[in-house]
Design a protein around this motif. Structure first.
Motif, PDB file in Angstrom:
ATOM      1  N   ILE A 224      45.947  60.634  37.756  1.00 39.14           N
ATOM      2  CA  ILE A 224      47.086  60.658  36.817  1.00 39.14           C
ATOM      3  C   ILE A 224      48.419  60.682  37.580  1.00 39.14           C
ATOM      4  O   ILE A 224      49.381  60.025  37.191  1.00 39.14           O
ATOM      5  CB  ILE A 224      46.980  61.899  35.883  1.00 39.14           C
TER       6      ILE A 224
ATOM      7  N   ARG B  65      43.179  62.658  28.774  1.00 35.16           N
ATOM      8  CA  ARG B  65      44.232  62.692  27.745  1.00 35.16           C
ATOM      9  C   ARG B  65      44.942  64.048  27.736  1.00 35.16           C
ATOM     10  O   ARG B  65      46.164  64.128  27.676  1.00 35.16           O
ATOM     11  CB  ARG B  65      43.640  62.425  26.350  1.00 35.16           C
ATOM     12  N   ARG B  66      44.166  65.111  27.821  1.00 33.73           N
ATOM     13  CA  ARG B  66      44.767  66.453  27.807  1.00 33.73           C
ATOM     14  C   ARG B  66      45.606  66.694  29.072  1.00 33.73           C
ATOM     15  O   ARG B  66      46.672  67.296  29.013  1.00 33.73           O
ATOM     16  CB  ARG B  66      43.683  67.529  27.647  1.00 33.73           C
ATOM     17  N   MET B  67      45.067  66.210  30.193  1.00 33.77           N
ATOM     18  CA  MET B  67      45.807  66.383  31.453  1.00 33.77           C
ATOM     19  C   MET B  67      47.141  65.651  31.399  1.00 33.77           C
ATOM     20  O   MET B  67      48.168  66.160  31.848  1.00 33.77           O
ATOM     21  CB  MET B  67      44.990  65.854  32.628  1.00 33.77           C
ATOM     22  N   ARG B  68      47.123  64.453  30.855  1.00 34.93           N
ATOM     23  CA  ARG B  68      48.368  63.680  30.741  1.00 34.93           C
ATOM     24  C   ARG B  68      49.336  64.392  29.782  1.00 34.93           C
ATOM     25  O   ARG B  68      50.552  64.389  29.991  1.00 34.93           O
ATOM     26  CB  ARG B  68      48.086  62.265  30.241  1.00 34.93           C
TER      27      ARG B  68
ATOM     28  N   SER C 261      42.936  64.366  38.105  1.00 35.52           N
ATOM     29  CA  SER C 261      44.287  64.925  38.197  1.00 35.52           C
ATOM     30  C   SER C 261      45.124  64.118  39.205  1.00 35.52           C
ATOM     31  O   SER C 261      46.273  63.738  38.920  1.00 35.52           O
ATOM     32  CB  SER C 261      44.213  66.396  38.619  1.00 35.52           C
ATOM     33  N   GLY C 262      44.525  63.824  40.356  1.00 36.76           N
ATOM     34  CA  GLY C 262      45.221  63.014  41.377  1.00 36.76           C
ATOM     35  C   GLY C 262      45.442  61.587  40.897  1.00 36.76           C
ATOM     36  O   GLY C 262      46.472  60.972  41.201  1.00 36.76           O
TER      37      GLY C 262
ATOM     38  N   LYS D  46      37.041  66.274  37.977  1.00 36.23           N
ATOM     39  CA  LYS D  46      38.291  66.843  37.436  1.00 36.23           C
ATOM     40  C   LYS D  46      39.492  66.696  38.380  1.00 36.23           C
ATOM     41  O   LYS D  46      40.539  66.192  37.993  1.00 36.23           O
ATOM     42  CB  LYS D  46      38.084  68.324  37.101  1.00 36.23           C
ATOM     43  N   GLU D  47      39.326  67.179  39.634  1.00 37.40           N
ATOM     44  CA  GLU D  47      40.465  67.174  40.559  1.00 37.40           C
ATOM     45  C   GLU D  47      40.883  65.739  40.880  1.00 37.40           C
ATOM     46  O   GLU D  47      42.073  65.453  41.042  1.00 37.40           O
ATOM     47  CB  GLU D  47      40.118  67.942  41.834  1.00 37.40           C
TER      48      GLU D  47
ATOM     49  N   LEU E 213      39.384  64.626  28.685  1.00 41.96           N
ATOM     50  CA  LEU E 213      40.019  65.488  29.698  1.00 41.96           C
ATOM     51  C   LEU E 213      41.282  64.818  30.252  1.00 41.96           C
ATOM     52  O   LEU E 213      42.334  65.459  30.393  1.00 41.96           O
ATOM     53  CB  LEU E 213      39.019  65.758  30.835  1.00 41.96           C
TER      54      LEU E 213
END
Lengths: 186, 191
Positions: free
Chosen positions: A14, A41-44, A11-12, A7-8, A39
């Motif tokens: 993206i 897609r949602r983060m973006r 995030s980095g 996950k993290e 995940l």
């Protein structure tokens, strides 16, 4: 490595803040893992959501701010175009004013200054006013001492103003000078 | 084209024009940042005005070696923080919880989610944007600031770290946590 542990790093990824080696790892995992792709897609999407939050700017925002800055003397005031023009026009204006004053205080010199180089013909300068004929002549301004030749001209002025008399005398120069006066009279 | 730093040096030397150029480059960014942080236009404009005033007042203390934009955002963040604290004294903050209710006690309405092929360029409807802005306001300020500076203002993790006075690792962690909280809060409208 479980999905939770990715996950993290995703995030980095993206944000473009992981090393090229980590990028290869993340992309390899995303290719293989459907849930991590969702995940990502949602983060973006939430990142895009922040960028979409904007507000309008009040039309007087700048005016208010600059007024406050000027009031606190944090911003040099802008000179108006009028003041700016006046500043640059000051020298010519002062020169014009001085010249005008000069003309008022010293009328003789002032008149000389605006006459053609060499001044008016002496005859015209010193001819007496003609009340009878009504001819307008330049006013004689100084009681200069006349030369004998000039006295002679003045003595014959009446004759000179009479075209018939001029013809008799055959004075070509004088005829030319007063020819204009004759025209005006006519 | 002159850099921000060159312009600010000129302003320090008395150039009004230099300040006006910097203002035109940054005033929208500062207002948007303040709006994303406070969630209220009037408050955002007040904070943005105060930010520029503080920048002008503190011009003498600016070190030419520092990036102007980072310094400006540092001041903007501290200024908005004060506004948020003022608001907090008189109001209440709601934490982000799954299945949360609106402030008036009514269940949150189901809204149509953003639709687009690229999740980062989604067409957010006004309703969804409002919902998102509200969720953003419920993030802890430290997470919100890191996330807004990075995603909203385009600052790198290093620049965010400089503005917030924390390590790059802490920035990374805060941005990740902000994402997680927002995803939880907006689960029903995200793709």
């Amino acid at each position: 490595m479980k999905c939770l542990d990715w996950k993290e790093k995703i995030s980095g990824y993206i944000d473009g803040e992981i090393s090229p080696a980590e990028v290869r790892e993340v992309e390899g995992h995303l290719e293989a893992c459907e849930s991590c792709r969702a995940l990502e897609r949602r983060m973006r999407a939430v990142g895009g959501g922040v960028a979409s939050i904007e507000t309008s700017v009040s039309t007087d925002f700048r005016e208010k701010l600059f007024a406050r800055l000027e009031a606190e003397e944090l911003l040099p005031r802008r000179r108006s175009l009028f003041v700016f023009s006046l500043r640059w026009a000051a020298l010519p204006l002062a020169a014009a004013a001085a010249f005008g004053l000069f003309l008022l205080v010293s009328p003789e010199k002032g008149r000389d200054a605006i006459l053609p180089q060499g001044g008016l013909p002496r005859v015209a300068q010193q001819s007496p006013p003609s009340s009878a004929s009504g001819i307008e002549r330049p006013v004689a301004t100084a009681a200069a001492v006349l030369s004998p030749e000039e006295r002679e001209i003045v003595a014959h002025l009446e004759v000179l103003e009479d075209p018939a008399a001029l013809e008799d005398q055959g004075d070509a120069d004088t005829i030319e000078i007063f020819g204009t006066a004759r025209g005006r009279r006519g | 084209m002159r850099t921000d730093e060159e312009l600010f040096e000129l302003y320090r030397g008395g150039s009004r024009d230099a300040f006006e150029i910097l203002f035109s480059r940054y005033h929208r960014k500062v207002i948007h940042f303040a709006y994303r942080m406070t969630g209220e236009q009037a408050r955002a404009e007040e904070a943005a005005q105060e930010t520029f005033l503080r920048v002008a007042r503190a011009a003498g203390t600016w070190q030419p070696t520092a990036r102007f934009s980072t310094w400006l955002y540092t001041i903007a963040r501290r200024t908005t923080l004060n506004y948020i604290r003022d608001e907090k004294d008189g109001g209440e903050k709601v934490s982000i919880l799954p299945g949360e209710e609106d402030k008036d006690g009514q269940p949150a309405p189901q809204l149509p989610g953003p639709k687009a092929l690229n999740p980062e360029e989604m067409a957010w409807s006004a309703e969804v944007r409002e919902r998102f802005a509200a969720a953003l306001q419920r993030l802890p300020e430290t997470y919100r600031a890191a996330f807004v500076l990075n995603r909203g203002e385009g600052l790198s993790y290093e620049e965010v770290a400089s503005v917030l006075g924390i390590t790059v690792q802490a920035v990374k962690s805060r941005i990740f946590r902000a994402r997680e909280m927002l995803m939880e809060s907006l689960a029903e409208i995200l793709p």
